[in-house]
Design an enzyme around this catalytic site. Structure first.
Site, mmCIF file in Angstrom:
data_model
loop_
_atom_site.group_PDB
_atom_site.id
_atom_site.type_symbol
_atom_site.label_atom_id
_atom_site.label_comp_id
_atom_site.label_asym_id
_atom_site.label_seq_id
_atom_site.Cartn_x
_atom_site.Cartn_y
_atom_site.Cartn_z
ATOM 1 N N HIS A 268 0.843 -1.187 0.000
ATOM 2 C CA HIS A 268 0.000 0.000 0.000
ATOM 3 C C HIS A 268 0.879 1.237 0.000
ATOM 4 O O HIS A 268 1.958 1.248 0.609
ATOM 5 C CB HIS A 268 -0.936 0.011 1.216
ATOM 6 C CG HIS A 268 -2.071 0.970 1.076
ATOM 7 N ND1 HIS A 268 -1.946 2.303 1.371
ATOM 8 C CD2 HIS A 268 -3.349 0.795 0.652
ATOM 9 C CE1 HIS A 268 -3.104 2.908 1.142
ATOM 10 N NE2 HIS A 268 -3.973 2.019 0.704
ATOM 11 N N ASP A 319 -7.847 -5.090 -0.537
ATOM 12 C CA ASP A 319 -8.360 -5.855 -1.674
ATOM 13 C C ASP A 319 -8.157 -7.360 -1.549
ATOM 14 O O ASP A 319 -8.898 -8.129 -2.158
ATOM 15 C CB ASP A 319 -7.682 -5.380 -2.969
ATOM 16 C CG ASP A 319 -8.064 -3.958 -3.326
ATOM 17 O OD1 ASP A 319 -9.268 -3.705 -3.447
ATOM 18 O OD2 ASP A 319 -7.167 -3.111 -3.479
#
Length: 383
Positions: A268, A319
């Protein structure tokens, strides 16, 4: 004499770590793995709140009373039905990317909004509620069309999460499925100045209408560097195979790492530790898989997580486990990114309302890297 513009601070690629505005909506500490909405820790909200409470929190900066929550639930229920004109456009669209359809249909909603021409704060708040209600219905109905089914009218008694699953599948969801999807909506509701939210705020700063800001946000979310990673995660799991031994999953990931391929759902831009949203989605993926008799997707995901963390020191993001969770809920893969918008519209509209309330046109500068000034103009016959 040639000159160049005066030197300025070197901009970071992608505006990384650049503070672009102030906001009272969302706080992230990437080093400590903290995500909070209006000061409330995401773990507390995921465990104790509902999506409707989070919507109210994002729009009002405080949690609602029981009466205020009831009013919002009633407002959302009253706005979930889609205009017939929007359904006609939906039927007329060719088969294609779900985000293309969502972008187009959100724009069409503008023409049927009773407050379309009113830019007052009160009207814009009503539009925020209306759009949040309608995007859920849009995506659920899109999913019905894809399956060859007729649209299902929303049930005013059901929550936002339960209504979505009901309108998509035609079956009233279990308490576990409803709570799992409600948590997913909470976790995806806002994430500070991500690409789509920033796109919405840039649009809002021009004082364009609220629907246009959300269309712009959806366009940004469609890009594969922002949305769509959970769809790629599920495609990866299906490629490995539902009946494949866990060793095959490990072999497949090692092969991809050897080819220096990116494993979707990991890493991320902001978090340097575990994405706090992944903590809850991991558990919901496990619980739903066991209840549905499909534990293999979680087991496979868990094995892949251990390998990627060990080999690449990367943590799963929001996700990774949402992929198997949505799949077990019976949601088609091409709806995964549109579902992101079903939740994030609450955060998008909160940011747009905040931008309207204290607006200044967003107009950054660029570092010039072209030819030195001035260039001598050469007549056509001498070129």
């Amino acid at each position: 004499m040639t000159t160049t513009p005066p030197a300025a601070a070197k901009p970071k690629a992608g505006l990384e770590d650049t503070v672009a505005t102030s906001s009272a909506i969302c706080f992230i500490d990437g080093d400590r793995g903290v995500l909070s909405y209006c000061g409330y820790d995401i773990h507390d909200l995921a465990r104790q709140a509902t999506f409707e409470e989070v919507c109210y929190l994002l729009w009002h900066r405080r949690l609602p009373t029981r009466a205020e929550l009831g009013d919002l639930q009633s407002q959302l229920a009253a706005e979930r039905s889609l205009p017939e004109g929007v359904l006609r456009v939906m039927r007329s669209l060719p088969a294609g990317d779900g985000m293309d359809a969502l972008r187009t249909l959100t724009s069409v909603l503008t023409h049927y909004d009773p407050d379309a021409a009113d830019q007052s704060p009160q009207a814009n708040y009503r539009k925020a509620v209306r759009l949040t209600a309608q995007l859920g219905s849009l995506v659920a109905t899109m999913g019905r069309w894809q399956r060859g089914g007729a649209p299902i009218a929303p049930d005013p008694v059901l929550s936002h999460a339960a209504n979505f699953l009901y309108m998509l599948t035609g079956e009233r969801p279990s308490a576990l499925a409803t709570r799992a999807f409600d948590i997913a909506l909470i976790l995806h509701a806002d994430h500070e100045l991500n690409a789509s939210t920033f796109a919405a705020r840039v649009s809002a700063a021009t004082l364009t209408d609220l629907h246009s800001t959300i269309v712009g946000a959806i366009g940004a979310l469609k890009g594969p560097l922002h949305g769509g990673a959970n769809a790629e995660v599920m495609k990866l799991l299906l490629e490995i195979g539902k009946d494949a031994p866990l060793e095959r999953a490990e072999e497949a990931i090692r092969a991809k790492l050897a080819r220096k391929e990116k494993i979707p759902g990991f890493g991320h831009r902001v978090y340097h530790t575990e994405d706090p949203r992944a903590t809850h989605l991991r558990q919901m993926s496990k619980d739903l898989g066991q209840r549905a008799g499909q534990p293999q997707w979680f087991a496979m995901s868990e094995r892949i997580e251990a390998l990627v963390k060990g080999e690449k020191k990367l943590n799963p993001n929001v996700d990774f486990y949402s992929a198997s969770m949505y799949y077990v809920l019976g949601i088609a893969i091409d709806l995964f990114t549109p579902i992101f918008a079903v939740s994030r519209v609450s955060g998008w509209t909160a940011h747009v309302l905040e931008q309207y309330a204290n607006n200044r046109l967003i107009r950054p500068r660029a570092e010039y890297t072209g030819p030195a000034y001035p260039q001598r103009f050469v007549p056509m016959e001498q070129r």
